[in-house]
Design a protein around this motif. Sequence first.
Motif, PDB file in Angstrom:
ATOM      1  N   GLU A   1       0.826  -1.202   0.000  1.00  0.00           N
ATOM      2  CA  GLU A   1       0.000   0.000   0.000  1.00  0.00           C
ATOM      3  C   GLU A   1       0.867   1.261   0.000  1.00  0.00           C
ATOM      4  O   GLU A   1       0.616   2.203  -0.761  1.00  0.00           O
ATOM      5  N   LYS A   2       1.905   1.262   0.815  1.00  0.00           N
ATOM      6  CA  LYS A   2       2.766   2.444   0.918  1.00  0.00           C
ATOM      7  C   LYS A   2       3.558   2.695  -0.360  1.00  0.00           C
ATOM      8  O   LYS A   2       3.663   3.828  -0.815  1.00  0.00           O
ATOM      9  N   GLU A   3       4.128   1.649  -0.940  1.00  0.00           N
ATOM     10  CA  GLU A   3       5.001   1.804  -2.109  1.00  0.00           C
ATOM     11  C   GLU A   3       4.254   1.950  -3.420  1.00  0.00           C
ATOM     12  O   GLU A   3       4.797   2.495  -4.379  1.00  0.00           O
ATOM     13  N   SER A   4       3.016   1.427  -3.490  1.00  0.00           N
ATOM     14  CA  SER A   4       2.328   1.428  -4.778  1.00  0.00           C
ATOM     15  C   SER A   4       0.878   1.899  -4.716  1.00  0.00           C
ATOM     16  O   SER A   4       0.228   1.994  -5.753  1.00  0.00           O
ATOM     17  N   GLY A   5       0.375   2.145  -3.519  1.00  0.00           N
ATOM     18  CA  GLY A   5      -1.024   2.550  -3.393  1.00  0.00           C
ATOM     19  C   GLY A   5      -2.007   1.420  -3.632  1.00  0.00           C
ATOM     20  O   GLY A   5      -3.200   1.659  -3.750  1.00  0.00           O
ATOM     21  N   ILE A   6      -1.514   0.182  -3.693  1.00  0.00           N
ATOM     22  CA  ILE A   6      -2.362  -0.973  -3.989  1.00  0.00           C
ATOM     23  C   ILE A   6      -2.825  -1.622  -2.687  1.00  0.00           C
ATOM     24  O   ILE A   6      -2.000  -1.951  -1.828  1.00  0.00           O
ATOM     25  N   LEU A   7      -4.125  -1.818  -2.576  1.00  0.00           N
ATOM     26  CA  LEU A   7      -4.688  -2.512  -1.422  1.00  0.00           C
ATOM     27  C   LEU A   7      -4.816  -3.993  -1.753  1.00  0.00           C
ATOM     28  O   LEU A   7      -5.343  -4.351  -2.805  1.00  0.00           O
ATOM     29  N   LEU A   8      -4.338  -4.846  -0.863  1.00  0.00           N
ATOM     30  CA  LEU A   8      -4.383  -6.297  -1.065  1.00  0.00           C
ATOM     31  C   LEU A   8      -5.340  -6.947  -0.090  1.00  0.00           C
ATOM     32  O   LEU A   8      -5.459  -6.515   1.057  1.00  0.00           O
ATOM     33  N   HIS A   9      -5.995  -8.012  -0.552  1.00  0.00           N
ATOM     34  CA  HIS A   9      -6.751  -8.884   0.342  1.00  0.00           C
ATOM     35  C   HIS A   9      -6.435 -10.326  -0.052  1.00  0.00           C
ATOM     36  O   HIS A   9      -6.118 -10.603  -1.211  1.00  0.00           O
ATOM     37  N   GLN A  10      -6.482 -11.215   0.930  1.00  0.00           N
ATOM     38  CA  GLN A  10      -6.147 -12.608   0.646  1.00  0.00           C
ATOM     39  C   GLN A  10      -7.122 -13.186  -0.359  1.00  0.00           C
ATOM     40  O   GLN A  10      -8.305 -12.870  -0.355  1.00  0.00           O
ATOM     41  N   GLU A  11      -6.592 -14.063  -1.212  1.00  0.00           N
ATOM     42  CA  GLU A  11      -7.321 -14.598  -2.348  1.00  0.00           C
ATOM     43  C   GLU A  11      -6.997 -16.082  -2.503  1.00  0.00           C
ATOM     44  O   GLU A  11      -5.865 -16.492  -2.288  1.00  0.00           O
ATOM     45  N   LYS A  12      -7.961 -16.856  -2.888  1.00  0.00           N
ATOM     46  CA  LYS A  12      -7.725 -18.288  -3.104  1.00  0.00           C
ATOM     47  C   LYS A  12      -7.704 -18.652  -4.582  1.00  0.00           C
ATOM     48  O   LYS A  12      -7.238 -19.702  -4.962  1.00  0.00           O
ATOM     49  N   ASP A  13      -8.236 -17.783  -5.447  1.00  0.00           N
ATOM     50  CA  ASP A  13      -8.300 -18.078  -6.872  1.00  0.00           C
ATOM     51  C   ASP A  13      -6.902 -18.098  -7.490  1.00  0.00           C
ATOM     52  O   ASP A  13      -6.013 -17.371  -7.056  1.00  0.00           O
ATOM     53  N   PRO A  14      -6.714 -18.899  -8.541  1.00  0.00           N
ATOM     54  CA  PRO A  14      -5.416 -18.962  -9.214  1.00  0.00           C
ATOM     55  C   PRO A  14      -5.174 -17.713 -10.064  1.00  0.00           C
ATOM     56  O   PRO A  14      -6.116 -16.962 -10.353  1.00  0.00           O
ATOM     57  N   PRO A  15      -3.924 -17.494 -10.485  1.00  0.00           N
ATOM     58  CA  PRO A  15      -3.618 -16.334 -11.332  1.00  0.00           C
ATOM     59  C   PRO A  15      -4.308 -16.442 -12.685  1.00  0.00           C
ATOM     60  O   PRO A  15      -4.688 -17.522 -13.117  1.00  0.00           O
ATOM     61  N   ARG A  16      -4.425 -15.291 -13.361  1.00  0.00           N
ATOM     62  CA  ARG A  16      -5.132 -15.246 -14.625  1.00  0.00           C
ATOM     63  C   ARG A  16      -4.266 -14.792 -15.799  1.00  0.00           C
ATOM     64  O   ARG A  16      -4.743 -14.707 -16.908  1.00  0.00           O
ATOM     65  N   GLY A  17      -3.007 -14.476 -15.593  1.00  0.00           N
ATOM     66  CA  GLY A  17      -2.184 -13.944 -16.676  1.00  0.00           C
ATOM     67  C   GLY A  17      -0.764 -14.475 -16.637  1.00  0.00           C
ATOM     68  O   GLY A  17      -0.453 -15.409 -15.901  1.00  0.00           O
ATOM     69  N   ASP A  18       0.101 -13.850 -17.447  1.00  0.00           N
ATOM     70  CA  ASP A  18       1.519 -14.213 -17.462  1.00  0.00           C
ATOM     71  C   ASP A  18       2.134 -13.898 -16.103  1.00  0.00           C
ATOM     72  O   ASP A  18       1.862 -12.844 -15.529  1.00  0.00           O
ATOM     73  N   LEU A  19       2.962 -14.822 -15.615  1.00  0.00           N
ATOM     74  CA  LEU A  19       3.551 -14.665 -14.289  1.00  0.00           C
ATOM     75  C   LEU A  19       5.026 -14.286 -14.365  1.00  0.00           C
ATOM     76  O   LEU A  19       5.756 -14.727 -15.261  1.00  0.00           O
TER      77      LEU A  19
END
Length: 153
Positions: A23-41
């Motif tokens: 949040e501090k470095e990028s302004g992005i808020l995170l919440h825990q997630e169980k779903d798999p990724p959807r794009g290139d990793l």
Amino acid sequence: MDTGLSQEKLREILDRVMRNVTEKESGILLHQEKDPPRGDLYTVYIVFDKGFRHSVSMCAEENMFKRIARHMMQEERVEPQDVEDCAKEYCNVLCGHIAAELYRATKVASRFGLPVFGRGNCQPQNHRKQFEISYSSDRNEWIQLIHHTYVPE
């Protein structure tokens, strides 16, 4: 890692640091997630080689690392090298905060090396995944924090 710190407490520390630094470095808020990724990793990781013998990696969708780079550079257009450089700096800041929190909890000073960036879900040699925490951003971008323990050859 024999430091008197339980896996549960370590996980709690890493989760808190990950959310706060992101949040501090990028302004992005995170919440825990169980779903798999959807794009290139892509993955960025750092090996701790003094005090704690472990590593921390962040595996994320390309869009997550691009968003971090855009915020850090204050530019809308970022090149692949910018994304890599910003992901490494983000990881470096994150691991600095992790080292500080681990010291507060255990009084064990730790040091870490330079960040490594790569395509796909990669991990450092001689390390085994201990646990992972998956997140989704406020814009549905996926990132995973992975803790690895050192495994001697």
